[in-house]
Write an enzyme that holds these catalytic residues in place. Structure first.
Site, PDB file in Angstrom:
ATOM      1  N   GLU A  66     -10.795   0.041 -11.141  1.00  0.00           N
ATOM      2  CA  GLU A  66     -10.387  -0.900 -12.190  1.00  0.00           C
ATOM      3  C   GLU A  66     -11.192  -0.757 -13.468  1.00  0.00           C
ATOM      4  O   GLU A  66     -10.646  -0.760 -14.584  1.00  0.00           O
ATOM      5  CB  GLU A  66     -10.479  -2.340 -11.666  1.00  0.00           C
ATOM      6  N   GLU A 122       0.826  -1.212   0.000  1.00  0.00           N
ATOM      7  CA  GLU A 122       0.000   0.000   0.000  1.00  0.00           C
ATOM      8  C   GLU A 122       0.858   1.258   0.000  1.00  0.00           C
ATOM      9  O   GLU A 122       0.557   2.240  -0.687  1.00  0.00           O
ATOM     10  CB  GLU A 122      -0.931   0.000   1.219  1.00  0.00           C
ATOM     11  N   ARG A 161       0.830   3.933  -3.236  1.00  0.00           N
ATOM     12  CA  ARG A 161       0.165   5.204  -2.951  1.00  0.00           C
ATOM     13  C   ARG A 161       1.161   6.322  -2.641  1.00  0.00           C
ATOM     14  O   ARG A 161       1.131   7.378  -3.265  1.00  0.00           O
ATOM     15  CB  ARG A 161      -0.817   5.032  -1.790  1.00  0.00           C
ATOM     16  N   ASP A 210      -4.603 -10.370  -8.395  1.00  0.00           N
ATOM     17  CA  ASP A 210      -4.847  -9.533  -9.562  1.00  0.00           C
ATOM     18  C   ASP A 210      -3.604  -8.933 -10.207  1.00  0.00           C
ATOM     19  O   ASP A 210      -3.276  -9.220 -11.369  1.00  0.00           O
ATOM     20  CB  ASP A 210      -5.851  -8.427  -9.212  1.00  0.00           C
TER      21      ASP A 210
END
Length: 549
Positions: free
Chosen positions: A513, A200, A204, A344
């Site tokens: 997405e 994360e 970010r 993913d």
């Protein structure tokens, strides 16, 4: 991977509430939509057919083709050649809100499109204003209680993640506020804060700092034309953060990094169950590679690329991999195969890192394309099915591996795949140019067709609901699976009986997405319908945003 919450009995409250990460994602979605309504370059590719202007990852790397010098013989041997860098906006583009509407023939740059563009920017400013008023300096805003929370380690994630969007939109006041906060506070916070998640924080905060460095002209040694601090501030802060994040790699006994870093202790440790998510360990390379390129220090990219080099050696199921991996043994854990949470972006970064490293079919990084190509074949063979009665194409799961039962479950996260498949098919150039130059293989065409089919399914996951917001998870009606009374509520949808939404999954985390895939498909196919679909999906996001502070 954002923690999912169960649906409560108060549906109205759920509709207007935000869970962890939703505010950050709303800002990114606004940026994507704004880009779709503007022309970020004079064309889609250069004379060599290199792609320009395709956004790779939220707060992360954008594709370009301008090479820069790297430092040291060892670095040159490692990289083979400098990776492609993102495209830069011209000064006119940076200073204008409506001077670069995309292709006037296709978008007809009239007041309608300009008004839509400005509506997106207005939504961004609205979201930022609420955050600044009630939660400035915190990671996130809780819009109902009007308070800030630190759900991502306390590094001001919203500020850093929103900065590049503000730069692209020409929102100079936001750039000044965000840039000044970063210059004044972020370095100190990096020194004093405790545990952060490697993944994360990379996508970010590190990605946001690097995007700001790029957009402010750092690579060219230019003085920033934006408000806020000089570009070197963003780079130096990124290096400070990355130096601490490297402990996740160096503390592990294998090339698989630990999941969490304690910043103030310069230490790292695994998750409580000892496992790392496959997607998380393989979704660091774009940012770390780019930092090595612009800093001249190879250590960042070298550590991150060891992960993919190791994953290359592990056994797979037709290119597909389990969603957990042990940093202690370096081996996959369990048999659960899915393209949703924890799986993913492993597949997404294979093709994007290969493109970043020069998109060569031979040489040091050929293995990335080979892994991607094998995985796409496995996806088509093992995971793709059609719903009944209307035949929506969807990607399911194998919870017990290839020898177990197929589950017709598809996370919204899987909607990254249409954009990734389209990018992999044409390598980022337009479909028209790729066809004209006879660059597409039969498999490329198959993947491009699958990309468009899946994009339709992802869009229908929004359209089938009464709110126009997609669920976090959808199931699909097949010959082996159906549940009555779990449609999305939009009785006018022709796919009402194809898509099944369980009560626990009836919440929307404002994930990007679908919007990103539609954006990439528009850039590659140049089909206006993808812009219109984004606007329709974004309309529901903007309604939800207007209900919040």
């Amino acid at each position: 991977m954002i923690t999912q919450t169960m649906l409560t009995s108060n549906l109205k409250r759920d509709f207007i509430s935000c869970s962890t990460g939703k505010f950050l994602v709303l800002l990114m979605i606004g940026g994507l939509a704004y880009l779709m309504l503007t022309n970020t370059s004079s064309g889609h590719s250069d004379s060599n057919g290199h792609a320009k202007g395709v956004i790779f990852k939220e707060g992360g790397i954008k594709e370009g083709d301008k090479s820069i010098m790297d430092g040291g013989n060892r670095f040159r041997r490692f990289w083979r050649k400098p990776p492609r860098l993102p495209p830069r906006l011209s000064p006119d583009e940076k200073g204008s809100n409506n001077s670069f509407i995309h292709d006037p023939v296709k978008l007809n740059a009239d007041s309608k499109w300009i008004a839509r563009q400005q509506s997106v920017k207005k939504a961004f400013i609205h979201a930022w204003s609420g955050y600044k008023k009630y939660a400035m300096g915190f990671d996130e805003l809780m819009p109902l209680s009007h308070r800030g929370v630190d759900g991502l380690g306390g590094l001001g994630a919203t500020i850093v993640d929103a900065l590049d969007t503000a730069m692209i939109m020409g929102a100079d006041e936001v750039v000044t506020e965000a840039g000044s906060w970063i210059e004044t506070h972020l370095s100190h916070r990096i020194k004093e804060k405790g545990q952060v998640n490697l993944f994360e924080t990379t996508i970010r905060v590190l990605g946001g700092l690097l995007s700001a460095y790029h957009l402010s002209g750092g690579e060219q040694g230019m003085n920033s034309t934006h408000m806020g601090p000089k570009s070197i501030v963003y780079l130096e802060t990124a290096k400070q953060l990355a130096d601490l994040l490297l402990s996740a790699f160096t503390s592990s006994p294998t090339p698989i990094p630990f999941s969490d870093v304690v910043l103030r202790d310069h230490s790292a440790h695994p998750a409580p169950d000892g496992q790392s998510s496959t997607s998380e360990v393989s979704t660091l390379q774009l940012e770390f590679n780019y930092l090595s390129t612009v800093s001249g220090d190879p250590k960042y990219g070298m550590e991150a690329m060891k992960v993919l080099e190791h994953l290359k050696t592990l056994p797979k199921v037709e290119g597909l991999v389990p969603i957990y991996i042990s940093p202690h043994s370096g081996e996959f854990s369990g048999e659960n195969i899915r393209l949703g949470s924890r799986g993913d972006s492993y597949y997404e970064y294979l093709i994007k890192v290969w493109l970043q490293q020069g998109a060569e079919r031979d040489g040091n990084f050929k293995y990335l394309y080979d892994m991607y190509e094998e995985a796409t074949k496995g996806i088509r063979h093992l995971l793709v099915q059609k719903s009944i009665p209307k035949g929506l194409v969807f990607v399911g799961e194998l919870p017990s591996g290839s020898k177990g039962a197929f589950s017709p479950k598809m996370d919204h996260l899987v909607c990254f795949l249409p954009g990734t498949l389209a990018l992999g098919a044409t390598k980022g150039i337009t479909k028209e140019k790729a066809m004209k130059d006879n660059l597409l293989t039969f498999e490329d065409l198959e993947n491009l067709k699958l990309a468009e089919d899946l994009a339709k399914t992802c869009f229908e996951m929004y359209s089938v609901t009464s709110t126009g917001l997609a669920p976090e998870i959808a199931y699909f009606h097949t010959e082996d699976y159906f549940e009555q009374g779990l449609d999305g509520g939009n009785k006018s949808s022709e796919y009402m009986n194809d898509i099944i939404i369980k009560y626990a999954d009836r919440h929307n985390l404002l994930r990007p997405e679908t919007v990103e895939s539609l954006f990439v498909l528009y850039r590659i196919t140049e089909n206006l319908k993808y812009v219109l679909k984004v606007l329709q999906a974004l309309h529901c996001f903007l309604i939800q945003s207007s209900l919040s502070v």
